[in-house]
Design an enzyme around this catalytic site. Structure first.
Site, PDB file in Angstrom:
ATOM      1  N   THR A  44      -2.445  -2.717   6.765  1.00 31.30           N
ATOM      2  CA  THR A  44      -2.365  -3.420   7.718  1.00 31.30           C
ATOM      3  C   THR A  44      -1.294  -2.973   8.524  1.00 31.30           C
ATOM      4  O   THR A  44      -1.335  -2.804   9.865  1.00 31.30           O
ATOM      5  CB  THR A  44      -2.290  -4.990   7.472  1.00 31.30           C
ATOM      6  OG1 THR A  44      -3.722  -5.369   6.801  1.00 31.30           O
ATOM      7  CG2 THR A  44      -2.109  -5.640   8.614  1.00 31.30           C
ATOM      8  N   SER A 112      -5.948  -1.077   1.326  1.00 32.12           N
ATOM      9  CA  SER A 112      -5.628  -1.113  -0.070  1.00 32.12           C
ATOM     10  C   SER A 112      -6.627  -1.469  -0.985  1.00 32.12           C
ATOM     11  O   SER A 112      -6.899  -1.128  -2.235  1.00 32.12           O
ATOM     12  CB  SER A 112      -4.582  -2.073  -0.310  1.00 32.12           C
ATOM     13  OG  SER A 112      -4.996  -3.334  -0.081  1.00 32.12           O
ATOM     14  N   SER A 113      -8.092  -2.126  -0.262  1.00 34.46           N
ATOM     15  CA  SER A 113      -9.072  -2.323  -1.479  1.00 34.46           C
ATOM     16  C   SER A 113      -9.754  -1.016  -1.605  1.00 34.46           C
ATOM     17  O   SER A 113     -10.552  -1.071  -2.777  1.00 34.46           O
ATOM     18  CB  SER A 113      -9.922  -3.274  -0.595  1.00 34.46           C
ATOM     19  OG  SER A 113     -10.397  -2.748   0.569  1.00 34.46           O
ATOM     20  N   THR A 143      -1.994  -5.141   1.257  1.00 34.30           N
ATOM     21  CA  THR A 143      -1.398  -6.111   0.537  1.00 34.30           C
ATOM     22  C   THR A 143      -2.536  -6.567  -0.553  1.00 34.30           C
ATOM     23  O   THR A 143      -2.383  -7.032  -1.593  1.00 34.30           O
ATOM     24  CB  THR A 143      -1.010  -7.480   1.145  1.00 34.30           C
ATOM     25  OG1 THR A 143      -2.273  -7.944   1.980  1.00 34.30           O
ATOM     26  CG2 THR A 143       0.079  -7.339   2.156  1.00 34.30           C
ATOM     27  N   ASP A 144      -3.812  -6.319  -0.184  1.00 39.28           N
ATOM     28  CA  ASP A 144      -4.740  -6.751  -1.128  1.00 39.28           C
ATOM     29  C   ASP A 144      -4.667  -6.380  -2.769  1.00 39.28           C
ATOM     30  O   ASP A 144      -4.952  -7.077  -3.466  1.00 39.28           O
ATOM     31  CB  ASP A 144      -6.208  -6.338  -0.590  1.00 39.28           C
ATOM     32  CG  ASP A 144      -6.603  -7.022   0.415  1.00 39.28           C
ATOM     33  OD1 ASP A 144      -5.734  -8.031   0.921  1.00 39.28           O
ATOM     34  OD2 ASP A 144      -7.787  -6.718   0.895  1.00 39.28           O
TER      35      ASP A 144
END
Length: 392
Positions: A44, A112-113, A143-144
């Protein structure tokens, strides 16, 4: 795969670490320069809205944006120190140092997923290659899966003596307001001016142990916590360093990086209607390790002999099964008959470890050792401060 393109007992605080900005004419020309390598993987922090009105990574714009932020790049300091075009520079007056850094942008940039073991290996190898050329490292990612990345890196590096700081943001750096600049700036400060010999996450004014973090909110600025461990530092008017919670610096031993991650590891959440067939299907013959997420202090139904038999057979054929609680806080402990049955059949209690740390630790250990007995012994040991062994 990436390609590099371009709350416990109150701790005693060290309050001498005081980052703040200052006029360039107050900086000494002799101020020591500290070097940081920034690995920008996506997330993000560098996203913009696309034609569909949703956030997506945009290549080759992040570094240009950072150069427009006075807090992150000082043009007068760049002139004084004659830094090269691909470098950026900012101040850290609290320690009479300046920070010069390079941003290596990975291709493709990822949400990040989409991070996998391949990307973790690429990051680790990049740091190993540049380890002796920089004072510290910052990894920018979404952040995920940040808790997975910070956990696995902590286990991949042995004899680490330099800070590796992961950060990102909940709001892109291109928007106002945003948490991106503060997270990035303090990550640079901790990576360059501290002597913390471990993998950490900096987010929302707090420095956290990388293999203790969990993402606890998907939209609030305070997105990460270490539910079973004290924070390592916090920023504000002063920076408070909780050194008695940090890992000791290694006095001997060269850095070694382990990259043979075993991907034949899984996570299974125990739920009330879990059937024998479902459990058998999950514990397929190719699986080498399992993180079993159990009730409370590490319990499964004690009257489900069918499930216990399946687990016993899996352990018997060499699958390493570890027991982690479903609860956000607290530790696995053999307090009930159900937990006792688990330990009897060879399932390893992992105390207050996070699911992310247990999973990535198991990936490293299963890649490191072939014998199930040796894997079990290593899973019981504290490798990088990831859990606290507590007597029952």
């Amino acid at each position: 795969m990436f390609v590099i393109a371009k709350r416990m007992a109150l701790a005693q605080c060290d309050r001498s670490f005081r980052p703040h900005t200052a006029n360039t004419d107050m900086m000494s020309d002799l101020a020591e320069m500290r070097k940081v390598l920034v690995l920008y993987t996506g997330g993000t922090i560098g996203m913009q809205k696309n034609h569909n009105g949703v956030y997506a990574p945009v290549p080759e714009v992040f570094a240009s944006k950072v150069k427009t932020c006075q807090e992150l790049h000082d043009y007068e300091l760049a002139r004084i120190y004659s830094i090269r075009d691909h470098e950026l520079i900012t101040k850290a007056l609290h320690c009479n140092k300046v920070i010069t850094y390079q941003i290596q942008e990975y291709q493709p940039l990822l949400a990040s997923s989409n991070m996998t073991a391949k990307e973790w290996i690429t990051i680790a190898e990049t740091i190993e290659k540049n380890y002796h050329d920089f004072d510290g490292f910052v990894i920018l990612q979404g952040t995920d899966t940040m808790a997975y990345t910070s956990s696995v890196l902590s286990f991949m590096f042995k004899n680490l003596n330099k800070p590796i700081i992961l950060t990102g943001s909940q709001i892109p750096i291109f928007e106002t307001p945003s948490d991106a600049k503060n997270n990035f700036l303090y990550s640079l400060v901790f990576a360059s001016c501290s002597d913390i010999p471990e993998v950490c996450v900096f987010f929302a004014n707090r420095l956290l142990r990388g293999n203790r973090v969990k993402k606890v909110h998907n939209s609030q600025i305070i997105a990460f916590e270490t539910p079973n461990y004290h924070i390592l530092a916090e920023t504000g008017l002063h920076v408070k360093m909780y050194r008695n919670f940090m890992l000791p610096k290694m006095e001997r031993g060269m850095l070694s990086v382990f990259t043979n991650l075993c991907t034949r590891v899984g996570i299974l959440h125990i739920f009330p209607t879990l059937s024998r067939t479902q459990l058998l299907s999950f514990l397929e013959p190719t699986l080498e390790g399992v993180v079993l997420i159990t009730y409370g202090v590490g319990n499964i139904p004690s009257d489900r002999q069918d499930l216990i038999d399946v687990l016993r057979n899996a352990v018997g054929r060499g699958v390493t099964v570890v027991n982690v609680t479903q609860c956000l806080r607290g530790s696995v402990a053999v307090l009930y008959e159900t937990g006792h049955r688990m330990e009897e059949i060879g399932i390893i209690p992992c105390y207050d470890i996070t699911v992310e740390a247990a999973y990535t630790k198991l990936m490293v250990i299963c890649g490191m050792e072939k014998k199930s007995e040796e894997r079990a012994e290593l899973m019981k040991q504290v490798m990088r401060g990831e859990m606290t062994i507590q007597p029952y």
